[in-house]
Design an enzyme around this catalytic site. Structure first.
Site, mmCIF file in Angstrom:
data_model
loop_
_atom_site.group_PDB
_atom_site.id
_atom_site.type_symbol
_atom_site.label_atom_id
_atom_site.label_comp_id
_atom_site.label_asym_id
_atom_site.label_seq_id
_atom_site.Cartn_x
_atom_site.Cartn_y
_atom_site.Cartn_z
ATOM 1 N N GLU A 298 14.819 8.077 32.011
ATOM 2 C CA GLU A 298 16.125 7.630 32.401
ATOM 3 C C GLU A 298 17.393 8.356 31.996
ATOM 4 O OE1 GLU A 298 18.084 3.071 31.322
ATOM 5 O OE2 GLU A 298 16.718 4.125 29.695
ATOM 6 N N LYS A 363 17.225 -0.531 38.667
ATOM 7 C CA LYS A 363 16.739 -1.301 37.519
ATOM 8 C C LYS A 363 17.179 -2.902 37.583
ATOM 9 C CE LYS A 363 16.869 -0.995 32.141
ATOM 10 N NZ LYS A 363 17.501 -0.348 31.251
ATOM 11 N N CYS A 413 13.016 1.346 30.791
ATOM 12 C CA CYS A 413 13.342 1.363 29.356
ATOM 13 C C CYS A 413 13.258 -0.162 29.029
ATOM 14 C CB CYS A 413 14.675 1.778 29.255
ATOM 15 S SG CYS A 413 15.141 2.087 27.509
#
Length: 556
Positions: A298, A363, A413
């Protein structure tokens, strides 16, 4: 006034003295709960922590003169437990933004353990009370992973069990089932001790019936875990006829840790390009196998490569050097972005060496107070750090991208700590899971804790998991939760490993939400049963005005 002030210390001590043992025990239990998580990984400490907290809440083995724990006391002891648990678990939150956000988050989490303490006191009088207390623990964990602002699953008991014997249960029911087994084992251990001590004091010569149910619960949890383990272990050592592919992970590192990591964004991109080219040289020299695709972390390119041609050219050069697609973690401007609302997507994009950008994952679960600021106009007045929160917009999609013909499930994440994201990817056909993450604003302890969550996901869904961090810790995790390879924190490097592509779905993958809702429903049912048994509603009905004498006599 002076007389009252002079008497205040004595009154405070008179109130505190009979509660001091339980206060101390609650704090020790919270510290033990924290110790079950990385970096210590003392999985057994969670069982001892919950056993000690059970003693505090249930009132067994009470010391003479010590008051019985009330619901208010249960909340207070649970709150102390939570503070002793979360304050040392979450210091990475405040390492770069100061103590206020860290302590505020720890207090918010501790409010949930306080709620657990209150509810546990309410159900302690039910038959099979250890089971109900364990179910209340899971119910409160579910609540904490849901509210506020989408919830904060960090600190779920299951994530501290990734080195312990209960981990295989994740394949049956995911994190909720592991948490239930952890809580049930801890509470039942306390119940067994209570039963044995009671038996000893009363001079009985046979096994006390009070220990039978807790003993059976512990045995069932361990037996279920033992029965599942051989299958998980076989998957972890690569048995089976699933196809094998070689994948690479790049950890480019950042010039320095801190919130200003994205001020170094060109250096971060250059680091990942350089490490990829270094891997390409190793491949050409025959020292490393040719990867089928490469995973970058990321924020490995915080420069939008779709708008910045130079950044795009650097990524293309890296992909051509390694002769494989690269999954690039980047930030893309949204079409609706304006100067006052610079909306963006936290994206993983597949960058082909020949055709350039292709499939992407935006995301879907964005982090409050980091990637976006809820109630921006309000919170911006409370802290200068609020201005640093991003304007990221959650995406949609399947959670799966295809790289070199391989369906890869992406949990970027923050997403990996939520049960629904990796499950969605596997249900949509992912044969491999990837966790690109950026830990440049945190520390090695946070990275270890996130890695533990990834290990649970590997077991839960019977998939190999690739964790790629800008600063680490990056790792290749087998379906049994074992780390096949890993990097050091804050060190550039790469991993090049063969993994198997898997297509089977575990019970947790198929029925995880239903299992979780069943456990929560059982916890709520136990709470309702306790309310009825304690007579709260019944006493209110009896005191209701306007009832006739016939009803009164019938009640009597």
């Amino acid at each position: 006034m002076q007389t009252w002030a002079a008497a205040a210390p004595a009154r405070s001590w008179a109130w505190l003295r009979p509660r001091l043992v339980r206060i101390t025990t609650s704090l020790v239990a919270g510290a033990l709960m924290c110790a079950s998580f990385p970096p210590l990984n003392w999985w057994w400490a969670a069982l001892l922590a919950l056993a000690l907290l059970t003693w505090v809440l249930t009132g067994h083995l009470a010391i003479r003169g010590e008051p019985v724990t009330t619901t208010a006391g249960g909340f207070g002891y649970g709150l102390l437990f939570g503070l002793a648990f979360y304050i040392p678990l979450l210091p990475w939150v405040g390492g770069l933004v100061g103590p206020v956000p860290w302590l505020a988050l720890a207090l918010m989490c501790a409010l949930f353990t306080g709620l657990f303490g209150l509810l546990a006191v309410m159900v302690r009088g039910l038959w099979a009370w250890p089971v109900w207390i364990a179910l209340i623990w899971v119910t409160v964990e579910w609540l904490k992973t849901t509210i506020p602002f989408g919830g904060f699953p960090w600190g779920v008991a299951a994530f501290g069990q990734t080195t312990g014997p209960l981990l295989p249960l994740a394949q049956l029911g995911g994190a909720p089932l592991v948490s239930l087994a952890t809580a049930l084992t801890g509470v039942c251990l306390a119940a067994v001790v209570f039963g044995i001590v009671d038996w000893w004091h009363h001079g009985h010569h046979d096994l006390p019936p009070a220990v039978l149910l807790p003993g059976v619960c512990v045995a069932v949890a361990l037996l279920a875990s033992a029965l599942v383990y051989p299958q998980i272990r076989r998957a972890g050592v690569g048995s089976g006829d699933e196809p094998s592919v070689t994948v690479a992970i790049i950890q480019g590192n950042v010039p320095r840790l801190g919130l200003d990591f994205n001020a170094q964004r060109r250096a971060v991109l250059d680091n990942h390009v350089a490490q990829t080219k270094k891997l390409a040289e190793e491949v050409r020299a025959g020292h490393q196998p040719q990867p089928q695709f490469v995973l970058w972390p990321e924020n490995s390119s915080d420069i939008d490569p779709l708008r910045n041609t130079d950044a795009g050219a650097q990524i293309t050069a890296a992909a051509q050097a390694i002769n494989a697609p690269i999954l690039v973690g980047t930030v893309l401007a949204r079409p609706e972005a304006t100067r006052d609302n610079p909306a963006a997507s936290n994206t993983v994009i597949v960058w082909d060496p020949e055709t350039g950008p292709g499939a992407r994952h935006d995301k879907q679960i964005v982090q409050p107070f980091g990637e976006y600021l809820p109630w921006r106009s309000f919170f911006a007045k409370l802290s200068p750090y609020a201005a640093r929160a991003g304007y990221f917009v959650p995406g949609d999609g399947t959670g799966v991208v295809t790289a070199a013909g391989v369906p890869v499930g992406i949990s970027t994440c923050w997403e990996v700590i939520f049960d629904r994201q990796p499950r969605q990817a596997v249900r949509n056909g992912a044969q491999l899971l990837a966790v690109p993450t950026n830990n440049a604003t945190f520390d090695a302890a946070m990275s270890e804790q996130q890695l533990a969550i990834a290990r649970l996901r590997a077991v839960e869904h019977d998939r190999y998991v690739l964790v790629a961090g800008t600063t680490g810790i990056s790792a290749v995790i087998a379906p049994d939760g074992r780390e096949m390879a890993r990097t050091e924190f804050f060190t550039p490097g790469f991993l090049d490993s063969a993994v198997r592509l898997k297509t089977t779905e575990t019970p947790a993958t198929k029925w995880g939400p239903a299992i979780g809702w069943t456990l929560v429903g059982a916890g709520v049912a136990g709470l309702l049963a306790a309310i009825m048994q304690n007579g709260v509603f019944i006493s209110r009905i009896r005191r209701r005005p306007g009832r006739d004498r016939t009803e009164e006599s019938h009640d009597q």
